[in-house]
Scaffold this active site. Structure first.
Site, mmCIF file in Angstrom:
data_model
loop_
_atom_site.group_PDB
_atom_site.id
_atom_site.type_symbol
_atom_site.label_atom_id
_atom_site.label_comp_id
_atom_site.label_asym_id
_atom_site.label_seq_id
_atom_site.Cartn_x
_atom_site.Cartn_y
_atom_site.Cartn_z
ATOM 1 N N TRP A 92 0.823 -1.219 0.000
ATOM 2 C CA TRP A 92 0.000 0.000 0.000
ATOM 3 C C TRP A 92 0.851 1.260 0.000
ATOM 4 C CZ3 TRP A 92 -4.448 -0.429 -1.980
ATOM 5 C CH2 TRP A 92 -5.192 -1.607 -1.810
ATOM 6 N N ASP A 120 -0.842 6.931 6.164
ATOM 7 C CA ASP A 120 -1.922 6.003 5.862
ATOM 8 C C ASP A 120 -2.102 5.120 7.100
ATOM 9 O OD1 ASP A 120 -3.365 3.776 5.112
ATOM 10 O OD2 ASP A 120 -2.337 3.476 3.212
ATOM 11 N N LYS A 136 -12.026 -1.263 8.414
ATOM 12 C CA LYS A 136 -11.264 -2.205 9.245
ATOM 13 C C LYS A 136 -11.584 -1.936 10.721
ATOM 14 C CE LYS A 136 -7.782 -2.028 5.646
ATOM 15 N NZ LYS A 136 -8.070 -3.225 4.850
HETATM 16 N N1 PMP Z 1 -3.804 1.420 2.668
HETATM 17 C C1 PMP Z 1 -3.813 0.347 3.474
HETATM 18 C C2 PMP Z 1 -2.773 0.239 4.541
HETATM 19 C C3 PMP Z 1 -4.780 -0.641 3.290
HETATM 20 O O1 PMP Z 1 -4.785 -1.716 4.083
HETATM 21 C C4 PMP Z 1 -5.744 -0.490 2.287
HETATM 22 C C5 PMP Z 1 -6.852 -1.502 2.065
HETATM 23 N N2 PMP Z 1 -6.622 -2.764 2.445
HETATM 24 C C6 PMP Z 1 -5.687 0.630 1.472
HETATM 25 C C7 PMP Z 1 -4.714 1.579 1.701
HETATM 26 C C8 PMP Z 1 -6.690 0.857 0.376
HETATM 27 O O2 PMP Z 1 -7.883 1.158 1.003
HETATM 28 P P1 PMP Z 1 -9.243 1.386 0.198
HETATM 29 O O3 PMP Z 1 -9.683 0.058 -0.283
HETATM 30 O O4 PMP Z 1 -10.122 1.980 1.258
HETATM 31 O O5 PMP Z 1 -8.954 2.322 -0.894
#
Ligand code: PMP
Length: 390
Positions: free
Chosen positions: A125, A202, A226
């Site tokens: 991510w 993030d 989450k």
């Molecule tokens: N950053 C992290 C650390 C994540 O775990 C996730 C989703 N698993 C995301 C970003 C992307 O999130 P979203 O699906 O809400 O765009």
């Protein structure tokens, strides 16, 4: 709506109605997100979908400009502020597009011409965020992007030490990801950055899982799905002066400042998801706040890590010092055993243990709402599976 109770009850455990996961008709859900919600919250939602606060209408049916939603949003914001100890200098926004949209909104708003934005890549991510910045870097109207650290050489099993962070001379901001959901590593400190540089993070997969000093952060963002409820809204905690500094030349809905007035309602917001964030923040407060969540999460993770540490059968992915309390990742000796592990666990009411498709192996997500009994059942299952197949 339930009001925040004045005295916290102990951290949550399995609801009284459930003696084993399958007896209640529900399972222990180890999904990385959307993920398990507390039974108390689900029961409240059931009621409010039908008729909220005796209005004769459910939460899904109210106008986003009506007085009921005014109250729901104001309460959600107040409870998020209280649960996270968010300082008065910071705004709480409920946006859309998930954490992924925030990944590109960040450079769009703050990687201005002449400026350099620094990125620390510690996993999938964090790398997505870096890739989004690179799309804009060097284009007319934008500055440049700099890679301050990358843990790819350790297959993202580690978090960089202070000495491994190589910042540009004067970053417009530094971005990092506090918990690497796929790889199962987590920052157990706020990274050391040059003084005065806005730090953006993030926190998608560990928001409100432990106390965080938000006064040290210019911007923190998380999809709600989450630790804070249902998919559909992104919680953005942003220092007001930082928001005001953003690019004004992009569409209004892509500017953070647009969401500040009128409780994040420049257009029709994801009402239901924001309402659930409010319920989750209140649930955290009722159960002792983020400090209690941290103790609860550490106790759950220890049960599973202890099995990994005593095993020669399972191979943990993360370096012990950098282990995540949220997502525990490990491998079995073969793919066939991995498949069997996932299937047998599911048959025993331990659902969604397969690792992310990019990483493989097993991943157990133990977010706030996972009761200690879920971690105990998983640890027992792991020991038994090793005894039979090791
Ligand atoms: N950053 C992290 C650390 C994540 O775990 C996730 C989703 N698993 C995301 C970003 C992307 O999130 P979203 O699906 O809400 O765009």
């Amino acid at each position: 709506m339930t009001q925040a109770a004045t005295s916290p009850t102990p951290p949550p455990s399995t609801p009284a109605s459930a003696t084993t996961p399958l007896a209640s008709g529900r399972v222990f859900n180890f999904s990385a997100g959307p993920s398990a919600l507390p039974e108390e919250v689900l029961r409240q939602i059931q009621q409010d979908v039908w008729n909220i606060n005796a209005t004769g209408m459910g939460i899904l049916e109210h106008s986003h400009r009506g007085s009921l939603i005014d109250a729901v949003f104001a309460q959600a914001e107040a409870d998020v502020r209280a649960a996270g100890s968010i300082p008065a200098t910071h705004r709480i926004l409920f946006m859309t597009g998930g954490a992924s949209a925030a990944n590109y909104l960040l450079p769009m708003n703050f990687m201005t011409p002449g400026a350099t934005a620094d990125y620390i890549v510690t996993g999938h991510w964090a790398n997505q965020t870096w890739l989004q910045a690179q799309k804009l870097a060097g284009k007319p109207g934008f500055g440049s992007a700099h890679l301050a650290a990358d843990t790819a050489a350790t297959a993202h099993s580690t978090i960089p030490a202070a000495a491994e962070l190589r910042f540009s001379s004067s970053p417009a901001y530094v971005h990092y990801c506090s918990n690497n959901t796929l790889e199962g590593t987590q920052w157990h400190r706020i990274p050391e950055t040059p003084p005065g540089v806005p730090l953006c993070v993030d926190v998608c997969s560990d928001i409100f899982s432990r106390p965080t000093d938000f006064s040290r952060l210019a911007l923190a963002y998380a999809g709600a799905q989450k630790n804070l409820g249902a998919a559909g809204t992104t919680i953005v905690i942003i220092r007001d002066d930082f928001a005001q500094r953003g690019n004004r030349d992009i569409a209004d809905l892509l500017q953070f400042r647009t969401y500040i007035p009128d409780l994040s309602r420049p257009n029709t917001p994801p009402v239901f998801a924001i309402y659930v964030v409010g319920l989750m923040a209140r649930w955290i407060l009722r159960h002792g706040g983020v400090a209690a969540m941290e103790r609860h999460n550490a106790a759950k993770a220890k049960l599973v890590y202890d099995v990994l540490d005593r095993s020669t059968f399972y191979k943990a992915h993360a370096r012990p010092a950098d282990r995540s309390l949220m997502n525990i990742t490990f491998r079995l000796p073969t793919e066939a055993l991995t498949d069997r592990f996932v299937e047998q666990a599911a048959a025993e009411g331990l659902a969604n243990l397969r690792g992310h498709r990019n990483v493989g192996g097993i991943r157990a997500s133990l977010y706030n709402a996972m009761p200690i009994e879920g971690a105990t059942a998983l640890a027992q299952f792991m020991r038994e599976f090793e005894r039979r197949h090791g």
